[in-house]
Design a protein around this motif. Structure first.
Motif, PDB file in Angstrom:
ATOM      1  N   THR A  94       0.814  -1.213   0.000  1.00 45.67           N
ATOM      2  CA  THR A  94       0.000   0.000   0.000  1.00 45.67           C
ATOM      3  C   THR A  94       0.848   1.265   0.000  1.00 45.67           C
ATOM      4  OG1 THR A  94      -1.670  -1.188   1.275  1.00 45.67           O
ATOM      5  CG2 THR A  94      -1.869   1.208   1.175  1.00 45.67           C
ATOM      6  N   ALA A  95       1.792   1.351   0.937  1.00 45.40           N
ATOM      7  CA  ALA A  95       2.595   2.561   1.069  1.00 45.40           C
ATOM      8  C   ALA A  95       3.464   2.787  -0.165  1.00 45.40           C
ATOM      9  CB  ALA A  95       3.474   2.472   2.317  1.00 45.40           C
ATOM     10  N   THR A  96       4.038   1.718  -0.699  1.00 51.05           N
ATOM     11  CA  THR A  96       4.872   1.830  -1.899  1.00 51.05           C
ATOM     12  C   THR A  96       4.051   2.351  -3.068  1.00 51.05           C
ATOM     13  OG1 THR A  96       6.281   0.003  -1.179  1.00 51.05           O
ATOM     14  CG2 THR A  96       6.334   0.573  -3.510  1.00 51.05           C
ATOM     15  N   GLY A  97       2.864   1.793  -3.255  1.00 51.34           N
ATOM     16  CA  GLY A  97       2.005   2.232  -4.343  1.00 51.34           C
ATOM     17  C   GLY A  97       1.588   3.681  -4.198  1.00 51.34           C
ATOM     18  N   GLY A 134      14.379  10.127  -5.037  1.00 50.73           N
ATOM     19  CA  GLY A 134      13.574   9.261  -4.174  1.00 50.73           C
ATOM     20  C   GLY A 134      12.909   8.144  -4.952  1.00 50.73           C
ATOM     21  N   LEU A 135      12.397   8.469  -6.144  1.00 48.38           N
ATOM     22  CA  LEU A 135      11.800   7.433  -6.987  1.00 48.38           C
ATOM     23  C   LEU A 135      12.849   6.420  -7.441  1.00 48.38           C
ATOM     24  CD1 LEU A 135       9.326   9.458  -9.248  1.00 48.38           C
ATOM     25  CD2 LEU A 135       8.756   7.894  -7.394  1.00 48.38           C
ATOM     26  N   VAL A 136      14.050   6.919  -7.772  1.00 52.42           N
ATOM     27  CA  VAL A 136      15.125   6.019  -8.198  1.00 52.42           C
ATOM     28  C   VAL A 136      15.504   5.072  -7.061  1.00 52.42           C
ATOM     29  CG1 VAL A 136      17.555   5.904  -8.892  1.00 52.42           C
ATOM     30  CG2 VAL A 136      16.037   7.606  -9.928  1.00 52.42           C
ATOM     31  N   ILE A 137      15.614   5.622  -5.842  1.00 51.12           N
ATOM     32  CA  ILE A 137      15.933   4.790  -4.678  1.00 51.12           C
ATOM     33  C   ILE A 137      14.895   3.688  -4.501  1.00 51.12           C
ATOM     34  CG2 ILE A 137      16.094   4.775  -2.151  1.00 51.12           C
ATOM     35  CD1 ILE A 137      17.251   7.625  -2.362  1.00 51.12           C
ATOM     36  N   MET A 138      13.629   4.066  -4.678  1.00 53.34           N
ATOM     37  CA  MET A 138      12.539   3.106  -4.527  1.00 53.34           C
ATOM     38  C   MET A 138      12.655   1.963  -5.526  1.00 53.34           C
ATOM     39  SD  MET A 138       9.619   2.202  -3.132  1.00 53.34           S
ATOM     40  CE  MET A 138       8.973   3.659  -2.309  1.00 53.34           C
ATOM     41  N   LEU A 139      13.113   2.278  -6.755  1.00 48.37           N
ATOM     42  CA  LEU A 139      13.100   1.297  -7.830  1.00 48.37           C
ATOM     43  C   LEU A 139      14.420   0.574  -8.024  1.00 48.37           C
ATOM     44  CD1 LEU A 139      11.090   3.429 -10.429  1.00 48.37           C
ATOM     45  CD2 LEU A 139      10.227   1.605  -8.960  1.00 48.37           C
ATOM     46  N   LEU A 140      15.462   0.937  -7.270  1.00 49.33           N
ATOM     47  CA  LEU A 140      16.742   0.254  -7.397  1.00 49.33           C
ATOM     48  C   LEU A 140      16.592  -1.234  -7.086  1.00 49.33           C
ATOM     49  CD1 LEU A 140      19.272   2.749  -5.725  1.00 49.33           C
ATOM     50  CD2 LEU A 140      19.181   2.093  -8.144  1.00 49.33           C
ATOM     51  N   ALA A 145      12.794  -4.034  -3.321  1.00 47.57           N
ATOM     52  CA  ALA A 145      12.337  -3.285  -4.492  1.00 47.57           C
ATOM     53  C   ALA A 145      11.042  -3.875  -5.050  1.00 47.57           C
ATOM     54  CB  ALA A 145      13.408  -3.294  -5.569  1.00 47.57           C
ATOM     55  N   PRO A 146      10.087  -3.024  -5.464  1.00 46.31           N
ATOM     56  CA  PRO A 146       8.873  -3.533  -6.106  1.00 46.31           C
ATOM     57  C   PRO A 146       9.216  -4.053  -7.503  1.00 46.31           C
ATOM     58  CG  PRO A 146       8.934  -1.141  -6.249  1.00 46.31           C
ATOM     59  CD  PRO A 146      10.088  -1.547  -5.375  1.00 46.31           C
ATOM     60  N   SER A 147       8.374  -4.910  -8.054  1.00 45.16           N
ATOM     61  CA  SER A 147       8.632  -5.410  -9.402  1.00 45.16           C
ATOM     62  C   SER A 147       8.481  -4.259 -10.390  1.00 45.16           C
ATOM     63  CB  SER A 147       7.652  -6.528  -9.744  1.00 45.16           C
ATOM     64  OG  SER A 147       6.364  -6.000 -10.033  1.00 45.16           O
ATOM     65  N   TRP A 148       9.258  -4.312 -11.453  1.00 47.36           N
ATOM     66  CA  TRP A 148       9.190  -3.248 -12.452  1.00 47.36           C
ATOM     67  C   TRP A 148       7.823  -3.185 -13.113  1.00 47.36           C
ATOM     68  CZ3 TRP A 148      11.936   0.883 -13.784  1.00 47.36           C
ATOM     69  CH2 TRP A 148      13.219   1.017 -13.260  1.00 47.36           C
ATOM     70  N   ARG A 263      14.135   1.292   2.991  1.00 39.76           N
ATOM     71  CA  ARG A 263      14.077   1.851   1.641  1.00 39.76           C
ATOM     72  C   ARG A 263      12.858   2.759   1.478  1.00 39.76           C
ATOM     73  NH1 ARG A 263      15.250  -0.226  -3.970  1.00 39.76           N
ATOM     74  NH2 ARG A 263      16.227  -2.037  -3.027  1.00 39.76           N
ATOM     75  N   LEU A 264      11.708   2.301   2.003  1.00 37.72           N
ATOM     76  CA  LEU A 264      10.481   3.088   1.889  1.00 37.72           C
ATOM     77  C   LEU A 264      10.606   4.398   2.657  1.00 37.72           C
ATOM     78  CD1 LEU A 264       7.553   3.345   0.950  1.00 37.72           C
ATOM     79  CD2 LEU A 264       6.859   2.101   2.995  1.00 37.72           C
ATOM     80  N   LEU A 265      11.157   4.342   3.858  1.00 31.18           N
ATOM     81  CA  LEU A 265      11.309   5.560   4.654  1.00 31.18           C
ATOM     82  C   LEU A 265      12.236   6.556   3.970  1.00 31.18           C
ATOM     83  CD1 LEU A 265      11.579   4.035   8.248  1.00 31.18           C
ATOM     84  CD2 LEU A 265       9.684   5.369   7.311  1.00 31.18           C
ATOM     85  N   LEU A 266      13.356   6.073   3.427  1.00 33.18           N
ATOM     86  CA  LEU A 266      14.306   6.960   2.750  1.00 33.18           C
ATOM     87  C   LEU A 266      13.675   7.564   1.497  1.00 33.18           C
ATOM     88  CD1 LEU A 266      17.147   8.122   2.633  1.00 33.18           C
ATOM     89  CD2 LEU A 266      17.880   6.060   1.412  1.00 33.18           C
TER      90      LEU A 266
END
Length: 290
Positions: A94-97, A134-140, A145-148, A263-266
């Motif tokens: 939820t939070a990631t989305g 921040g978005l890049v950190i989330m997707l590294l 990491a969430p799926s692409w 990762r989410l907090l950062l």
């Protein structure tokens, strides 16, 4: 002419609107993670429930309905947002989305302002870069990491909502336009379901979540927001939206037993802090989600 609200009323209604927006993420994730409803059905029911609620609100308020409010291009953007949102939440927490959606919406709207020729101040450029980081950190790549595929769907949903918001700025009757666009988007969702008829899954609890997401979190939430937004400064309206991903994250921890990762907090600090810099350091065309 809109009757001015008392400060306490304005604060209460603003808080309700933000809770409703966060509720969309919580209800969608709960439906697709804990029930057997499929994303196509959830999208269709959410849009139709939202359209019915908005229609009821317009009728009760006896709102004038000017010709030309809403259009198929805006409805297509609304549909793209709703569909991408649903499919992304099959796999995203939820939070990631919510954070990916919020970041995509705000950065898209800032990008639109830049494309139109607006000059950003140095602090705004710094905020923009921080939010992108921040978005890049989330997707590294990494365990957290969430799926692409899921992340891409949510980012596309955010871009679609930004397009809808930008197109809605010129609407003299935004609530009427949104109602009509919900009906049109509902028709598009129904057409989307046709290829999946044999795989559609009806689940009672999932349907309840979809109705709540459409009628309350979307229909009532947008109605409250359109009303209170006229009482807020542009900066205040944009700034208060920073709370939506935070509310979503806290709700997911408390209601859905999701964990807050490092990762989410950062990423949250970078995206929300960056967007805050863009908003607070700006003077014109501050992005406001509509």
């Amino acid at each position: 002419m809109t009757t001015p609200l008392k400060t306490s009323q304005c604060l209460s209604l603003t808080a309700l609107a933000m809770l409703a927006f966060a509720g969309n993420s919580l209800l969608c994730r709960a439906a697709l993670d804990t029930t057997s409803i499929d994303a196509a059905t959830f999208t269709l029911v959410r849009l139709l429930a939202g359209a019915l609620m908005l229609e009821a609100i317009l009728r009760l308020g006896r709102k004038a309905r000017p010709a030309g409010a809403g259009d198929w291009r805006s409805a297509l953007a609304l549909f793209a947002y709703a569909a991408g949102f649903s499919w992304a939440y099959i796999g995203l927490a939820t939070a990631t989305g919510a954070l990916l959606l919020f970041g995509a919406v705000q950065l898209s709207m800032v990008g639109w302002a830049i494309w139109r020729g607006e000059r950003l101040r140095a602090w705004q450029w710094g905020g923009f870069a921080l939010a992108v980081a921040g978005l890049v950190i989330m997707l590294l790549p990494g365990i957290e990491a969430p799926s692409w595929q899921d992340a891409s769907l949510m980012l596309l949903a955010g871009v679609a909502w930004a397009v809808y918001s930008v197109r809605g700025r010129s609407q003299p009757a935004p609530l009427v336009a949104t109602t009509r666009n919900f009906w049109r988007a509902g028709l598009l969702a129904a057409l989307m379901c046709l290829p999946f008829v044999s795989r559609l899954t009806l689940d009672t609890t999932g349907l309840v979540y979809a109705v709540l997401a459409g009628a309350l979190a979307s229909g009532v939430g947008y109605t409250i927001w359109y009303g209170v937004m006229q009482q807020l400064s542009t900066a205040s309206a944009a700034s208060v939206q920073l709370s939506v991903p935070v509310i979503s994250a806290l709700g997911a921890v408390g209601l859905l037993d999701e964990a807050l990762t490092a990762r989410l907090l950062l990423s949250s600090l970078a995206i929300l802090g960056g967007v805050a810099l863009v908003i607070l350091a700006g003077r014109h065309s501050i992005p406001v989600i509509r």
